[in-house]
Write a protein that holds these residues in place. Structure first.
Motif, PDB file in Angstrom:
ATOM      1  N   ALA A  21       0.826  -1.278   0.004  1.00 12.97           N
ATOM      2  CA  ALA A  21      -0.048   0.013  -0.094  1.00 12.97           C
ATOM      3  C   ALA A  21       0.799   1.217   0.073  1.00 12.97           C
ATOM      4  N   PHE A  22       1.988   1.370   1.020  1.00  9.24           N
ATOM      5  CA  PHE A  22       2.948   2.290   0.784  1.00  9.24           C
ATOM      6  C   PHE A  22       4.207   2.051   1.426  1.00  9.24           C
ATOM      7  N   SER A  23       5.057   2.075   0.041  1.00 10.14           N
ATOM      8  CA  SER A  23       6.344   1.593   0.202  1.00 10.14           C
ATOM      9  C   SER A  23       7.312   2.740  -0.341  1.00 10.14           C
ATOM     10  N   PRO A  24       7.640   3.616   0.495  1.00  9.20           N
ATOM     11  CA  PRO A  24       8.628   4.845  -0.041  1.00  9.20           C
ATOM     12  C   PRO A  24       9.901   4.322   0.070  1.00  9.20           C
ATOM     13  N   GLN A  25      10.945   5.199  -0.637  1.00 16.11           N
ATOM     14  CA  GLN A  25      12.316   5.088  -0.498  1.00 16.11           C
ATOM     15  C   GLN A  25      12.594   5.466   0.918  1.00 16.11           C
ATOM     16  N   PRO A  26      13.538   4.502   1.525  1.00 20.07           N
ATOM     17  CA  PRO A  26      14.274   3.351   1.282  1.00 20.07           C
ATOM     18  C   PRO A  26      13.849   2.100   1.429  1.00 20.07           C
ATOM     19  N   PHE A  27      12.544   1.986   1.840  1.00 17.36           N
ATOM     20  CA  PHE A  27      11.933   0.486   2.358  1.00 17.36           C
ATOM     21  C   PHE A  27      11.637  -0.160   0.886  1.00 17.36           C
ATOM     22  N   ASN A  28      11.313   0.735  -0.249  1.00 16.88           N
ATOM     23  CA  ASN A  28      11.131  -0.083  -1.423  1.00 16.88           C
ATOM     24  C   ASN A  28      12.270  -0.850  -1.782  1.00 16.88           C
ATOM     25  N   TRP A  29      13.600  -0.365  -1.352  1.00 22.27           N
ATOM     26  CA  TRP A  29      14.622  -1.308  -1.951  1.00 22.27           C
ATOM     27  C   TRP A  29      14.439  -2.887  -1.471  1.00 22.27           C
ATOM     28  N   LEU A  30      13.948  -3.059   0.005  1.00 17.90           N
ATOM     29  CA  LEU A  30      13.760  -4.112   0.719  1.00 17.90           C
ATOM     30  C   LEU A  30      12.471  -4.917   0.049  1.00 17.90           C
ATOM     31  N   ASP A  31      11.671  -4.347  -0.440  1.00 20.11           N
ATOM     32  CA  ASP A  31      10.582  -4.707  -1.196  1.00 20.11           C
ATOM     33  C   ASP A  31      10.733  -5.658  -2.540  1.00 20.11           C
ATOM     34  N   GLU A  32      11.802  -4.604  -3.116  1.00 18.58           N
ATOM     35  CA  GLU A  32      12.200  -5.072  -4.679  1.00 18.58           C
ATOM     36  C   GLU A  32      13.181  -6.006  -4.848  1.00 18.58           C
ATOM     37  N   GLN A  33      14.111  -5.797  -3.725  1.00 19.34           N
ATOM     38  CA  GLN A  33      15.569  -6.915  -3.846  1.00 19.34           C
ATOM     39  C   GLN A  33      15.531  -7.837  -2.661  1.00 19.34           C
ATOM     40  N   ASN A  34      16.160  -8.793  -2.644  1.00 23.39           N
ATOM     41  CA  ASN A  34      16.525  -9.476  -1.658  1.00 23.39           C
ATOM     42  C   ASN A  34      17.814  -9.370  -0.916  1.00 23.39           C
ATOM     43  N   LEU A  35      17.724  -8.012  -0.458  1.00 23.39           N
ATOM     44  CA  LEU A  35      18.960  -7.280   0.396  1.00 23.39           C
ATOM     45  C   LEU A  35      19.346  -7.886   1.758  1.00 23.39           C
ATOM     46  N   THR A  36      20.723  -8.087   1.604  1.00 19.77           N
ATOM     47  CA  THR A  36      21.199  -8.431   3.059  1.00 19.77           C
ATOM     48  C   THR A  36      20.801  -7.181   3.974  1.00 19.77           C
ATOM     49  N   LYS A  87      24.185   0.020   4.441  1.00 19.71           N
ATOM     50  CA  LYS A  87      25.079   0.872   3.646  1.00 19.71           C
ATOM     51  C   LYS A  87      24.534   1.731   2.640  1.00 19.71           C
ATOM     52  N   LEU A  88      23.371   1.117   2.052  1.00 22.80           N
ATOM     53  CA  LEU A  88      22.616   2.076   1.005  1.00 22.80           C
ATOM     54  C   LEU A  88      21.999   3.036   1.673  1.00 22.80           C
ATOM     55  N   TYR A  89      21.482   2.772   3.014  1.00 23.29           N
ATOM     56  CA  TYR A  89      20.501   3.772   3.745  1.00 23.29           C
ATOM     57  C   TYR A  89      21.538   4.983   3.966  1.00 23.29           C
TER      58      TYR A  89
END
Length: 808
Positions: free
Chosen positions: A524-539, A545-547
């Motif tokens: 419903a609501f996934s702004p940056q930077p949380f969309n990175w965790l939605d879209e990629q299987n990030l460690t 580091k990205l944050y």
């Protein structure tokens, strides 16, 4: 025969009726109680890391006392051989102990309590006096070091439990006066044994004065925590910044001390001038994040209206849970919210034992909220309670528990296990099929860390990928303009089931309708930077580091919000690497120990000392330094690891100290009877015993903890003692054995080695926490095991040995 007759005479002369042993017992007891009392006093004013540094510096006085003892004995050799000198040292400790508290809290120096050097300067002298006393006793009677160390450790062991009673009965401010009285009684015993009636009369006078001061201050509080301008948020606690802010005009209306914390009830006028009796009161635990005590007269509809837009009420309102677990219910706000939505069963776990009694004391104001039939509150550590219960809950609610449990811990720098990955896994297992965990925190760093921790726990429990695990989470915050209204600012929700898109959308809309700022609602609501965790299987490491890059934080100010584990539970530490103040502290202590060693070597070389020539000076330095660092590193690890088993931080510390110190005293006493020809080989076996027993604890303690959590607390305490007493027995042997060995040709080395052991003990405690932050407590325990393995090599290799008979 002459040597045996002389030794018998020495025993009769040096230990008349056990007076020396009793005095060492009393002074050691007083020192430990005073150290813990100082930690409790300054923990109310200042942040825990700051207090840890200040008190650690002060405790260095025990080591400095060894050096001072040597210098005094060399400067005035004829005046320090009598028992009267020890009595004088005990009286100096008795006078300096309360004097340091008065100077720190009731003089103009109180305005500078944010300086680590001011706290150290005011608290150091009593430890120096105690260090001179103990060093002198061991140097003068080194042939009986097994007996002396037994008395030393048994005194500290009793002190580990007595301090709980002292803090409970008279509070932190007055506990040093009890230490002074006990030390004065030790001086009285020594004076009478030496027939020094004038010194004995002085000891009696000091004891009477301290008793009168205790009674007077207990009644009128002539000396109490100062109201000073502590403006630095990184150093000072919230309560004492509010008390000195004229715009807030807060007032303490009730105070209760116990071994866990000082607990204050505070009234704060809504407009800064006039207090409305219906306004909320606040309960501060050790001067930090307040818990709201709401005026409640039985009208639950009024409660629902009052908290309609409160961030913590969102999960209660949306979920309408029947079974609720409150971790840290505090002054009752959480209980009221659960009652307001009709919860059928409300269980609570409160770490501070003073809070339930205070809430009941104010029941005319807040109602009998702890005593409703469906409310069941236990005094325990939250994670330990969850590990033992078989219940499943519709809602597990935690509000501001991280700050409260961290700053109130009785163990310096010791973290609770409530916010680790393993803890979130257990919370997940204790949720019902549609249950949720809700966590409210003050700082965005804690929110981010909790989010990654919950994500990691869901992945481990369900086998989901990172993006799939994010479907179990939701985030919301108060608007920044409302931050000044209180510490309830950020909310994390972890759901047992993934949020359906429609469910997440409705939850987000409800949050917006309450005036909250949506952070993340899956689908419903996934702004940056949380969309990175939605879209990629990030460690988690990659996301951190990205944050920091996204926030454009310079390297020295990067946030570390990686998930914490039980092995590295430093949840509120948002830095990478070793904090600068700890790094400087360790280097300074290591340098001080090296300079002390070099000074001793040069002095003894100039004196052509047999101790230097025959006892192998540098191996002795290494030996006592290894003992100092190894003992404290092992104690720090055990104190941290056993919190989960016992569930009460204060009880954990007391049981561990008591077990290790009593065991060590028995080991020291046993070693005294060993013949000189076998003492080194037996001490080698004792050091290897530490290695073997500590290795066994390293391998088996997690399994023992898991198997014993369901047992009664008395059984768990007995089990803990049974596990630690053998280790303590072995730990108590190498130190007195080393003193007997190096003193065979004279006592020149004893004060120096006492000082080196004292300084390196502090290095061991601070270094253990720093190493745990970097690599975990398991590695620290392995390091402690390695240190004792080196001790056994020093002994087995004959590097530490008695001088030849002609030198003796």
């Amino acid at each position: 025969m002459v040597g045996e007759h002389s030794a018998a005479n020495d025993r009769a002369t040096l230990l008349p009726g056990g007076t020396l042993l009793l005095s060492i017992f009393a002074v050691s007891l007083s020192v430990l109680v005073f150290e813990v009392a100082l930690t409790r006093i300054f923990s109310v004013l200042l942040r825990y890391h700051f207090v840890f540094l200040a008190i650690s510096l002060a405790v260095c006085g025990l080591g400095i006392g060894g050096l001072l003892d040597f210098l005094i004995r060399r400067r005035w050799p004829g005046t320090t051989d009598s028992t009267a000198f020890l009595a004088g040292c005990a009286l100096a400790f008795a006078l300096l102990t309360p004097a340091g508290i008065v100077v720190a809290l009731a003089t103009p120096l109180a305005a500078y309590l944010t300086s680590v050097w001011v706290i150290t300067a005011t608290c150091l002298p009593p430890f120096v006096a105690a260090g001179v006393f103990l060093s002198h006793a061991f140097a003068q009677h080194a042939s009986f070091s097994g007996h002396l160390y037994f008395a030393d450790l048994f005194g500290a062991a009793l002190g580990s439990f007595l301090v709980i009673a002292c803090l409970q009965m008279v509070g932190g401010i007055n506990t040093p006066l009890i230490c002074a009285i006990v030390a004065a009684l030790a001086a009285l015993m020594l004076s009478l044994s030496d027939r020094r009636t004038g010194l004995a009369a002085l000891a009696v006078l000091i004891a009477i004065i301290m008793t009168a001061a205790l009674l007077a201050n207990q009644r009128a509080k002539y000396v109490d925590l100062p109201r000073v301008a502590l403006a630095d948020e990184s150093t000072a606690k919230l309560l004492h910044r509010e008390l000195t802010d004229p715009r807030i005009n807060s007032k303490i209306i009730y105070t209760e001390w116990n071994a866990f914390a000082r607990t204050d009830v505070v009234a704060t006028p809504r407009d800064g001038t006039h207090f409305d009796p219906k306004d909320d009161l606040y309960i501060f635990t050790d001067g930090d994040v307040p818990s709201n005590m709401t005026n409640f007269q039985g009208d639950l509809a009024a409660v629902r209206d009052k908290f309609e837009r409160f961030i913590g009420f969102l999960p209660f309102r949306e979920l309408r849970p029947e079974k609720v677990l409150l971790i840290g219910p505090g002054a009752g706000l959480d209980i009221l919210m659960a009652l307001a939505v009709g919860a059928r069963q409300i269980d609570g776990v409160e770490l501070n034992p003073a809070i339930p009694s205070i809430v009941r004391k104010y029941r005319d104001f807040c109602g009998p909220i702890y005593d409703y039939a469906n409310v069941n509150i236990k005094v325990a550590e939250g994670r330990s309670y969850v590990s033992r219960t078989a219940e499943e809950y519709d809602l597990i609610y935690m509000a501001l528990t991280k700050t409260a449990t961290t700053t109130s811990s009785s163990l310096a720098l010791a973290e609770s296990y409530a916010h680790t990955v393993e803890a979130f896994q257990q919370y997940y297992r204790h949720l019902s099929a549609d249950g949720q965990l809700a966590l409210v925190c003050q700082h965005p760093l804690i929110l981010l860390r909790a989010m990654l921790t919950a994500r990691e726990a869901v992945m481990l429990e369900t086998g989901a990928s990172g993006p799939e695990a994010m479907k179990h989470l939701a985030l919301a915050s108060r608007p920044r303009r409302e931050y000044q209204l209180g510490p309830y600012r950020h909310l994390l929700i972890m759901s047992h089931r993934p949020f359906a898109p429609q469910q997440a959308d409705e939850l987000g809309k409800r949050a917006v309708a309450m005036g909250l700022v949506p952070g993340y609602f899956p689908g419903a609501f996934s702004p940056q930077p949380f969309n990175w965790l939605d879209e990629q299987n990030l460690t988690a490491d990659r996301f951190v580091k990205l944050y920091n890059q996204w926030q454009r934080r310079p390297p020295q100010r990067r946030w570390n919000f990686l998930p914490c584990t039980d092995d590295r539970p430093f949840v509120v530490d948002g830095t990478f690497g070793i904090p600068a103040q700890f790094r400087h502290f360790i280097w300074a202590l290591a340098l001080a120990a090296l300079l002390l060693s070099a000074g001793a070597w040069l002095w003894l070389k100039r004196e052509n000392s047999a101790a230097l020539a025959e006892a192998r000076f540098w191996p002795a330095v290494a030996y006592f330094a290894l003992l100092g660092m190894g003992f404290m590193a092992l104690e720090v690890v055990l104190a941290q690891k056993l919190v989960l088993l016992l569930g009460y931080p204060v009880l954990t510390l007391s049981v561990i100290l008591f077990s290790l110190l009593v065991g060590g005293g028995l080991g020291s006493l046993a070693s005294q009877s060993w013949p000189d020809v076998t003492v080194r080989s037996r001490a080698t076996m004792a050091a290897l015993g530490v290695v073997a027993l500590a290795t066994m604890l390293y391998l088996l303690l997690p399994h023992i903890t898991a198997a014993a959590l369901h047992l009664d607390i008395r059984v768990r305490c007995a089990l803990t003692m049974a596990l630690l007493l053998p280790t303590g027995f072995c730990l108590g042997i190498p130190f007195p054995t080393g003193l007997r060995t190096i003193s065979a040709g004279g006592s020149d080395l004893v004060p120096w080695m006492w000082g080196i052991n004292g300084l390196t003990s502090v290095v061991g405690s601070v270094g253990a926490m720093v190493m745990a932050k970097l690599v975990g407590f398991s590695v620290v325990m392995l390091a402690a095991i390695a240190l004792y393995a080196l001790v056994s090599l020093v002994l087995a290799g004959g590097l530490l040995r008695r001088p030849p008979a002609e030198v003796s």
